[in-house]
Design a protein around this motif. Structure first.
Motif, PDB file in Angstrom:
ATOM      1  N   LYS A   1       0.844  -1.205   0.000  1.00 18.29           N
ATOM      2  CA  LYS A   1       0.000   0.000   0.000  1.00 18.29           C
ATOM      3  C   LYS A   1       0.872   1.246   0.000  1.00 18.29           C
ATOM      4  N   ALA A   2       1.966   1.202   0.770  1.00 24.18           N
ATOM      5  CA  ALA A   2       2.862   2.356   0.841  1.00 24.18           C
ATOM      6  C   ALA A   2       3.494   2.650  -0.516  1.00 24.18           C
ATOM      7  N   LYS A   3       3.733   1.601  -1.284  1.00 19.13           N
ATOM      8  CA  LYS A   3       4.341   1.772  -2.610  1.00 19.13           C
ATOM      9  C   LYS A   3       3.431   2.545  -3.566  1.00 19.13           C
ATOM     10  N   GLN A   4       2.137   2.544  -3.273  1.00 19.53           N
ATOM     11  CA  GLN A   4       1.194   3.203  -4.164  1.00 19.53           C
ATOM     12  C   GLN A   4       1.320   4.724  -4.133  1.00 19.53           C
ATOM     13  N   TYR A   5       1.818   5.272  -3.014  1.00 20.72           N
ATOM     14  CA  TYR A   5       1.971   6.728  -2.941  1.00 20.72           C
ATOM     15  C   TYR A   5       3.396   7.158  -2.583  1.00 20.72           C
ATOM     16  N   CYS A   6       4.309   6.183  -2.481  1.00 19.74           N
ATOM     17  CA  CYS A   6       5.708   6.491  -2.207  1.00 19.74           C
ATOM     18  C   CYS A   6       6.583   5.600  -3.081  1.00 19.74           C
ATOM     19  N   LYS A   7       7.519   6.181  -3.768  1.00 16.30           N
ATOM     20  CA  LYS A   7       8.327   5.418  -4.722  1.00 16.30           C
ATOM     21  C   LYS A   7       9.212   4.376  -4.037  1.00 16.30           C
TER      22      LYS A   7
ATOM     23  N   LEU B   1       9.003  -1.090  11.289  1.00 15.07           N
ATOM     24  CA  LEU B   1       8.727   0.297  10.916  1.00 15.07           C
ATOM     25  C   LEU B   1       8.623   0.381   9.398  1.00 15.07           C
ATOM     26  N   ILE B   2       7.588   1.052   8.921  1.00 13.83           N
ATOM     27  CA  ILE B   2       7.446   1.302   7.486  1.00 13.83           C
ATOM     28  C   ILE B   2       7.399   2.818   7.303  1.00 13.83           C
ATOM     29  N   ILE B   3       8.406   3.352   6.633  1.00 17.38           N
ATOM     30  CA  ILE B   3       8.482   4.796   6.429  1.00 17.38           C
ATOM     31  C   ILE B   3       8.206   5.106   4.961  1.00 17.38           C
ATOM     32  N   SER B   4       7.181   5.931   4.729  1.00 17.31           N
ATOM     33  CA  SER B   4       6.819   6.289   3.353  1.00 17.31           C
ATOM     34  C   SER B   4       6.532   7.775   3.297  1.00 17.31           C
ATOM     35  N   ASP B   5       7.594   8.557   3.025  1.00 23.67           N
ATOM     36  CA  ASP B   5       7.510  10.012   2.925  1.00 23.67           C
ATOM     37  C   ASP B   5       6.986  10.630   4.220  1.00 23.67           C
ATOM     38  N   ASP B   6       5.719  11.072   4.243  1.00 23.75           N
ATOM     39  CA  ASP B   6       5.224  11.806   5.419  1.00 23.75           C
ATOM     40  C   ASP B   6       4.524  10.914   6.443  1.00 23.75           C
ATOM     41  N   LEU B   7       4.506   9.595   6.230  1.00 20.60           N
ATOM     42  CA  LEU B   7       3.846   8.672   7.157  1.00 20.60           C
ATOM     43  C   LEU B   7       4.821   7.637   7.703  1.00 20.60           C
ATOM     44  N   LEU B   8       4.815   7.479   9.005  1.00 15.84           N
ATOM     45  CA  LEU B   8       5.563   6.417   9.678  1.00 15.84           C
ATOM     46  C   LEU B   8       4.549   5.430  10.238  1.00 15.84           C
ATOM     47  N   HIS B   9       4.676   4.162   9.863  1.00 20.71           N
ATOM     48  CA  HIS B   9       3.757   3.126  10.333  1.00 20.71           C
ATOM     49  C   HIS B   9       4.542   2.143  11.200  1.00 20.71           C
ATOM     50  N   ILE B  10       4.132   2.013  12.441  1.00 20.68           N
ATOM     51  CA  ILE B  10       4.761   1.075  13.369  1.00 20.68           C
ATOM     52  C   ILE B  10       3.824  -0.110  13.578  1.00 20.68           C
ATOM     53  N   VAL B  11       4.344  -1.318  13.387  1.00 21.58           N
ATOM     54  CA  VAL B  11       3.545  -2.537  13.583  1.00 21.58           C
ATOM     55  C   VAL B  11       4.160  -3.329  14.726  1.00 21.58           C
TER      56      VAL B  11
END
Length: 379
Positions: free
Chosen positions: A87-93, A119-129
């Motif tokens: 999903k992160a790849k859809q809005y972050c290269k 941790l998944i970092i995609s530009d302006d969003l950090l997602h912690i699982v």
């Protein structure tokens, strides 16, 4: 092996609500429970599988706790993380995935450190699982202090490299079928850190503040001997209840609310006292150790069978199918569904009275009666 600081993120719900508890716990041995050891093994397996899914080098861990259930739960965790990555790849290269990331938390918590599962970092969003293998306590992501502290540690590492504006936190708890996600802005998180986390962490590190009992006592090492908790639990015993037929509906509802935690606490006291008597020679005034009820066992099943058959008794064995989990593993999920899908059903669970805060949907009593009657008739 995971190292825990005095003010560990995993215990933050406790020391934020009861600041002196962190220092009080230091007086008790930190014996890792079987559940904790099992959880550590599950985390190691999750780490390995996720690395393999991302085509990174990893050696599969071996554990005494390996099981079909752990395999399924770790697979589900990896599937979830990969789904979030896609999903992160859809809005972050080029989103970044970090596994078992060590975090420095000392900006807000004295000697603070921790490890984020993913941790998944995609530009302006950090997602912690965060993976939770436990099934006893349901863990929610919303306003979860452990996750917020992890987020602060991750920000310290990466906010200079990424323009992170929001943080999503997910608790993945497969054995409770619980996937909970909550999002907070970086500004709101830092405001909480300065106004609540930092001052309370300072008090907790010094052992200052008032003892305060609550549901956060569950995993406190000092909870069994804690006076504040004992006083809270004994409030029920100090109340002179009338016989049940004379209680009002509200009184019964209040007792129902209190009883589970009270009986849990009483069980913990009993377990602690018994262990002290057996393993440490403790003498409790008015109590003694006796031999409990025992169940007869065969010394040698092979010899028992031989003796019984020789004596003319042949109907001595039972035969049963392997478990559903074993059958599915034997056939594989797809073949299992093709061959046995129509022959497997899940009967309704036994009705259980729970607080309204429980997330399960309420059931219709009449429907439940009908379903149980149908099952009884079939049997």
């Amino acid at each position: 092996m995971r190292m825990h600081s005095i003010l560990s993120p995993s215990g933050s719900h406790r020391w934020l609500n009861c600041t002196p508890s962190a220092r009080l716990e230091q007086k008790f041995d930190d014996n890792e429970s079987e559940a904790a050891k099992e959880g550590t093994a599950a985390h190691a397996l999750c780490e390995h599988k996720l690395k393999k899914a991302l085509r990174r080098r990893s050696k599969r861990p071996v554990s005494d706790y390996d099981s079909d259930e752990m395999e399924e739960c770790s697979d589900a965790y990896v599937d979830f993380v990969i789904e979030q990555y896609e999903k992160a790849k859809q809005y972050c290269k080029d989103p970044v995935v970090l596994i078992e990331q060590q975090l420095d938390l000392t900006e807000y918590v004295e000697e603070g450190r921790g490890t984020a599962d993913c941790l998944i970092i995609s530009d302006d969003l950090l997602h912690i699982v965060d993976f939770k293998y436990g099934k006893g306590v349901l863990v929610e992501a919303e306003d979860n202090p452990q996750m917020k502290i992890y987020s602060l540690g991750a920000l310290r590492l990466y906010e200079a490299l990424y323009d992170i504006k929001n943080i999503s936190m997910t608790i993945f708890q497969p054995r409770r079928e619980n996937v909970s996600t909550w999002t907070i802005s970086v500004d709101a998180l830092k405001e909480w850190a300065e106004n609540e986390l930092k001052p309370k962490a300072q008090m907790a590190y010094k052992g200052e503040g008032e003892f305060c009992a609550g549901e956060w006592c569950t995993f406190c090492r000092a909870s069994v001997r804690c006076r504040a908790r004992a006083e809270e639990k004994l409030k029920l015993a100090q109340t002179e209840f009338k016989l049940p037929p004379l209680l009002s509906d509200d009184e019964i509802a209040e007792i129902l609310r209190i009883i589970p935690d009270l009986t849990k606490w009483a069980g913990e006291i009993s377990t602690y006292a018994t262990d002290a008597a057996i393993n440490h020679g403790k003498k409790w005034n008015g109590f003694k150790l006796v031999e409990g009820r025992s169940i007869r066992k065969y010394r040698d099943e092979g010899k028992v069978a031989e003796a019984a058959i020789e004596a003319g008794y042949k109907d001595i064995y039972r035969q049963s199918l392997i478990t559903l989990t074993e059958m599915q593993k034997l056939m594989g999920k797809q073949k299992f569904e093709e061959i046995l899908g129509d022959l497997v059903f899940k009967p309704p669970g036994k009705p259980t009275l729970v607080p309204n805060s429980d997330k399960r949907q309420a059931i219709n009593v009449n429907n439940v009666k009908d379903e149980f009657n149908e099952i009884t008739e079939d049997i």
